[in-house]
Motif scaffolding. Structure first.
Motif, PDB file in Angstrom:
ATOM      1  N   PHE A  95      11.202 -65.012  44.689  1.00  0.00           N
ATOM      2  CA  PHE A  95      10.117 -64.646  43.790  1.00  0.00           C
ATOM      3  C   PHE A  95       9.657 -65.898  43.054  1.00  0.00           C
ATOM      4  N   LEU A  96       8.387 -66.244  43.192  1.00  0.00           N
ATOM      5  CA  LEU A  96       7.809 -67.380  42.482  1.00  0.00           C
ATOM      6  C   LEU A  96       6.778 -66.858  41.497  1.00  0.00           C
ATOM      7  N   TYR A  97       6.907 -67.277  40.262  1.00  0.00           N
ATOM      8  CA  TYR A  97       5.910 -66.853  39.298  1.00  0.00           C
ATOM      9  C   TYR A  97       5.540 -67.986  38.361  1.00  0.00           C
ATOM     10  N   ARG A  98       4.311 -67.914  37.898  1.00  0.00           N
ATOM     11  CA  ARG A  98       3.780 -68.896  36.959  1.00  0.00           C
ATOM     12  C   ARG A  98       3.656 -68.229  35.608  1.00  0.00           C
ATOM     13  N   PRO A  99       4.292 -68.786  34.604  1.00  0.00           N
ATOM     14  CA  PRO A  99       4.168 -68.203  33.263  1.00  0.00           C
ATOM     15  C   PRO A  99       2.725 -68.200  32.760  1.00  0.00           C
ATOM     16  N   SER A 100       1.890 -69.102  33.272  1.00  0.00           N
ATOM     17  CA  SER A 100       0.524 -69.212  32.779  1.00  0.00           C
ATOM     18  C   SER A 100      -0.475 -68.284  33.473  1.00  0.00           C
ATOM     19  N   ASN A 101      -0.108 -67.720  34.641  1.00  0.00           N
ATOM     20  CA  ASN A 101      -1.079 -66.913  35.380  1.00  0.00           C
ATOM     21  C   ASN A 101      -0.357 -65.959  36.322  1.00  0.00           C
ATOM     22  N   LYS A 102      -0.237 -64.706  35.917  1.00  0.00           N
ATOM     23  CA  LYS A 102       0.517 -63.753  36.742  1.00  0.00           C
ATOM     24  C   LYS A 102      -0.241 -63.326  38.002  1.00  0.00           C
ATOM     25  N   GLN A 103      -1.525 -63.653  38.112  1.00  0.00           N
ATOM     26  CA  GLN A 103      -2.290 -63.279  39.298  1.00  0.00           C
ATOM     27  C   GLN A 103      -1.835 -64.045  40.544  1.00  0.00           C
ATOM     28  N   VAL A 104      -1.198 -65.199  40.382  1.00  0.00           N
ATOM     29  CA  VAL A 104      -0.755 -65.980  41.545  1.00  0.00           C
ATOM     30  C   VAL A 104       0.725 -65.798  41.852  1.00  0.00           C
ATOM     31  N   ASP A 105       1.423 -64.953  41.106  1.00  0.00           N
ATOM     32  CA  ASP A 105       2.831 -64.660  41.383  1.00  0.00           C
ATOM     33  C   ASP A 105       2.958 -64.002  42.749  1.00  0.00           C
ATOM     34  N   PHE A 106       4.065 -64.281  43.429  1.00  0.00           N
ATOM     35  CA  PHE A 106       4.294 -63.596  44.695  1.00  0.00           C
ATOM     36  C   PHE A 106       5.780 -63.536  45.021  1.00  0.00           C
ATOM     37  N   GLU A 107       6.101 -62.609  45.900  1.00  0.00           N
ATOM     38  CA  GLU A 107       7.478 -62.386  46.352  1.00  0.00           C
ATOM     39  C   GLU A 107       7.468 -62.373  47.872  1.00  0.00           C
ATOM     40  N   THR A 108       8.515 -62.964  48.462  1.00  0.00           N
ATOM     41  CA  THR A 108       8.617 -63.003  49.905  1.00  0.00           C
ATOM     42  C   THR A 108      10.064 -62.783  50.325  1.00  0.00           C
ATOM     43  N   ALA A 109      10.241 -62.159  51.483  1.00  0.00           N
ATOM     44  CA  ALA A 109      11.583 -61.934  52.004  1.00  0.00           C
ATOM     45  C   ALA A 109      12.120 -63.236  52.597  1.00  0.00           C
ATOM     46  N   ILE A 110      13.438 -63.367  52.576  1.00  0.00           N
ATOM     47  CA  ILE A 110      14.067 -64.567  53.125  1.00  0.00           C
ATOM     48  C   ILE A 110      14.088 -64.470  54.644  1.00  0.00           C
ATOM     49  N   SER A 111      13.485 -65.459  55.271  1.00  0.00           N
ATOM     50  CA  SER A 111      13.464 -65.579  56.729  1.00  0.00           C
ATOM     51  C   SER A 111      13.737 -67.045  57.041  1.00  0.00           C
ATOM     52  N   LEU A 112      14.954 -67.335  57.482  1.00  0.00           N
ATOM     53  CA  LEU A 112      15.396 -68.722  57.611  1.00  0.00           C
ATOM     54  C   LEU A 112      15.241 -69.270  59.027  1.00  0.00           C
ATOM     55  N   SER A 113      15.024 -70.582  59.064  1.00  0.00           N
ATOM     56  CA  SER A 113      15.099 -71.334  60.315  1.00  0.00           C
ATOM     57  C   SER A 113      15.824 -72.628  59.993  1.00  0.00           C
ATOM     58  N   ASN A 114      16.974 -72.825  60.616  1.00  0.00           N
ATOM     59  CA  ASN A 114      17.786 -74.033  60.393  1.00  0.00           C
ATOM     60  C   ASN A 114      18.152 -74.234  58.920  1.00  0.00           C
ATOM     61  N   GLN A 115      18.657 -73.190  58.259  1.00  0.00           N
ATOM     62  CA  GLN A 115      19.098 -73.228  56.867  1.00  0.00           C
ATOM     63  C   GLN A 115      17.951 -73.394  55.868  1.00  0.00           C
ATOM     64  N   ASN A 116      16.705 -73.393  56.314  1.00  0.00           N
ATOM     65  CA  ASN A 116      15.575 -73.657  55.422  1.00  0.00           C
ATOM     66  C   ASN A 116      14.588 -72.502  55.395  1.00  0.00           C
ATOM     67  N   LEU A 117      13.987 -72.331  54.228  1.00  0.00           N
ATOM     68  CA  LEU A 117      12.900 -71.372  54.042  1.00  0.00           C
ATOM     69  C   LEU A 117      11.693 -72.174  53.579  1.00  0.00           C
ATOM     70  N   LEU A 118      10.585 -72.044  54.275  1.00  0.00           N
ATOM     71  CA  LEU A 118       9.378 -72.787  53.937  1.00  0.00           C
ATOM     72  C   LEU A 118       8.347 -71.862  53.312  1.00  0.00           C
ATOM     73  N   ILE A 119       7.880 -72.243  52.141  1.00  0.00           N
ATOM     74  CA  ILE A 119       6.783 -71.518  51.491  1.00  0.00           C
ATOM     75  C   ILE A 119       5.556 -72.407  51.647  1.00  0.00           C
ATOM     76  N   PRO A 120       4.531 -71.925  52.366  1.00  0.00           N
ATOM     77  CA  PRO A 120       3.367 -72.767  52.687  1.00  0.00           C
ATOM     78  C   PRO A 120       2.679 -73.321  51.446  1.00  0.00           C
ATOM     79  N   ASP A 121       2.170 -74.521  51.602  1.00  0.00           N
ATOM     80  CA  ASP A 121       1.503 -75.239  50.523  1.00  0.00           C
ATOM     81  C   ASP A 121       0.289 -74.476  49.988  1.00  0.00           C
ATOM     82  N   LYS A 122      -0.391 -73.722  50.855  1.00  0.00           N
ATOM     83  CA  LYS A 122      -1.610 -73.016  50.442  1.00  0.00           C
ATOM     84  C   LYS A 122      -1.331 -71.903  49.429  1.00  0.00           C
ATOM     85  N   ARG A 123      -0.086 -71.441  49.338  1.00  0.00           N
ATOM     86  CA  ARG A 123       0.251 -70.372  48.396  1.00  0.00           C
ATOM     87  C   ARG A 123       0.594 -70.887  47.008  1.00  0.00           C
ATOM     88  N   LEU A 124       0.810 -72.203  46.889  1.00  0.00           N
ATOM     89  CA  LEU A 124       1.270 -72.787  45.629  1.00  0.00           C
ATOM     90  C   LEU A 124       0.203 -73.681  45.005  1.00  0.00           C
TER      91      LEU A 124
END
Length: 150
Positions: A95-124
């Motif tokens: 769960f990623l949230y911004r204290p300054s703007n709740k409209q851009v908060d989002f939650e995603t399920a964990i889906s790993l590849s090689n021990q890593n989870l990537l959250i795309p740059d376009k969402r942040l």
């Protein structure tokens, strides 16, 4: 009848103008949707009751050989899980949230590849984010919380 304009009249007019100016901004700020003063979380009281559960999960995280880590890459935010764990047995949510703007908060399920989870740059958006990874491994719950500047 003509009224004389003297110091007293000028001071009274200045006070009335100043008070009108301040009242205009107070009313404008309270009525405008542009200046949202809502809570960071809608379920504030329910989250408060789960505090001990979160403390237990964070203590479980401290027993790991290495905790989660994150880094910014050219593709986005990369969250790395400990290499000693089997990725097929890791479940949970990020769960990623911004204290300054709740409209851009989002939650995603964990889906790993090689021990890593990537959250795309376009969402942040650039700025401060609070990251919360609530995950399970072999029936044991873990929690990772961090304030990051992206």
């Amino acid at each position: 009848m003509i009224m004389k304009f003297n110091w007293g009249t000028g001071i009274v007019i200045a006070f009335i103008a100043f008070i009108s100016f301040i009242m205009y901004f107070v009313i404008n700020m309270n009525m405008s949707d542009k200046y949202d003063t809502s809570l960071v979380r809608e379920d504030y009281y329910e989250a408060e009751l789960e505090l001990q559960n979160d403390i237990d999960k964070e203590n479980n995280s401290k027993t790991l050989e290495s905790n989660l880590s994150w880094k910014r890459t050219d593709k986005g935010l990369e969250i790395s899980f400990p290499e000693s764990l089997d990725t097929d047995k890791i479940t949970g949510k990020v769960f990623l949230y911004r204290p300054s703007n709740k409209q851009v908060d989002f939650e995603t399920a964990i889906s790993l590849s090689n021990q890593n989870l990537l959250i795309p740059d376009k969402r942040l958006l650039d700025g401060r984010w609070n990251i919360r990874v609530d995950w399970q491994y072999n029936g044991k719950s873990y929690l990772y919380k961090k304030e990051i500047t992206y």
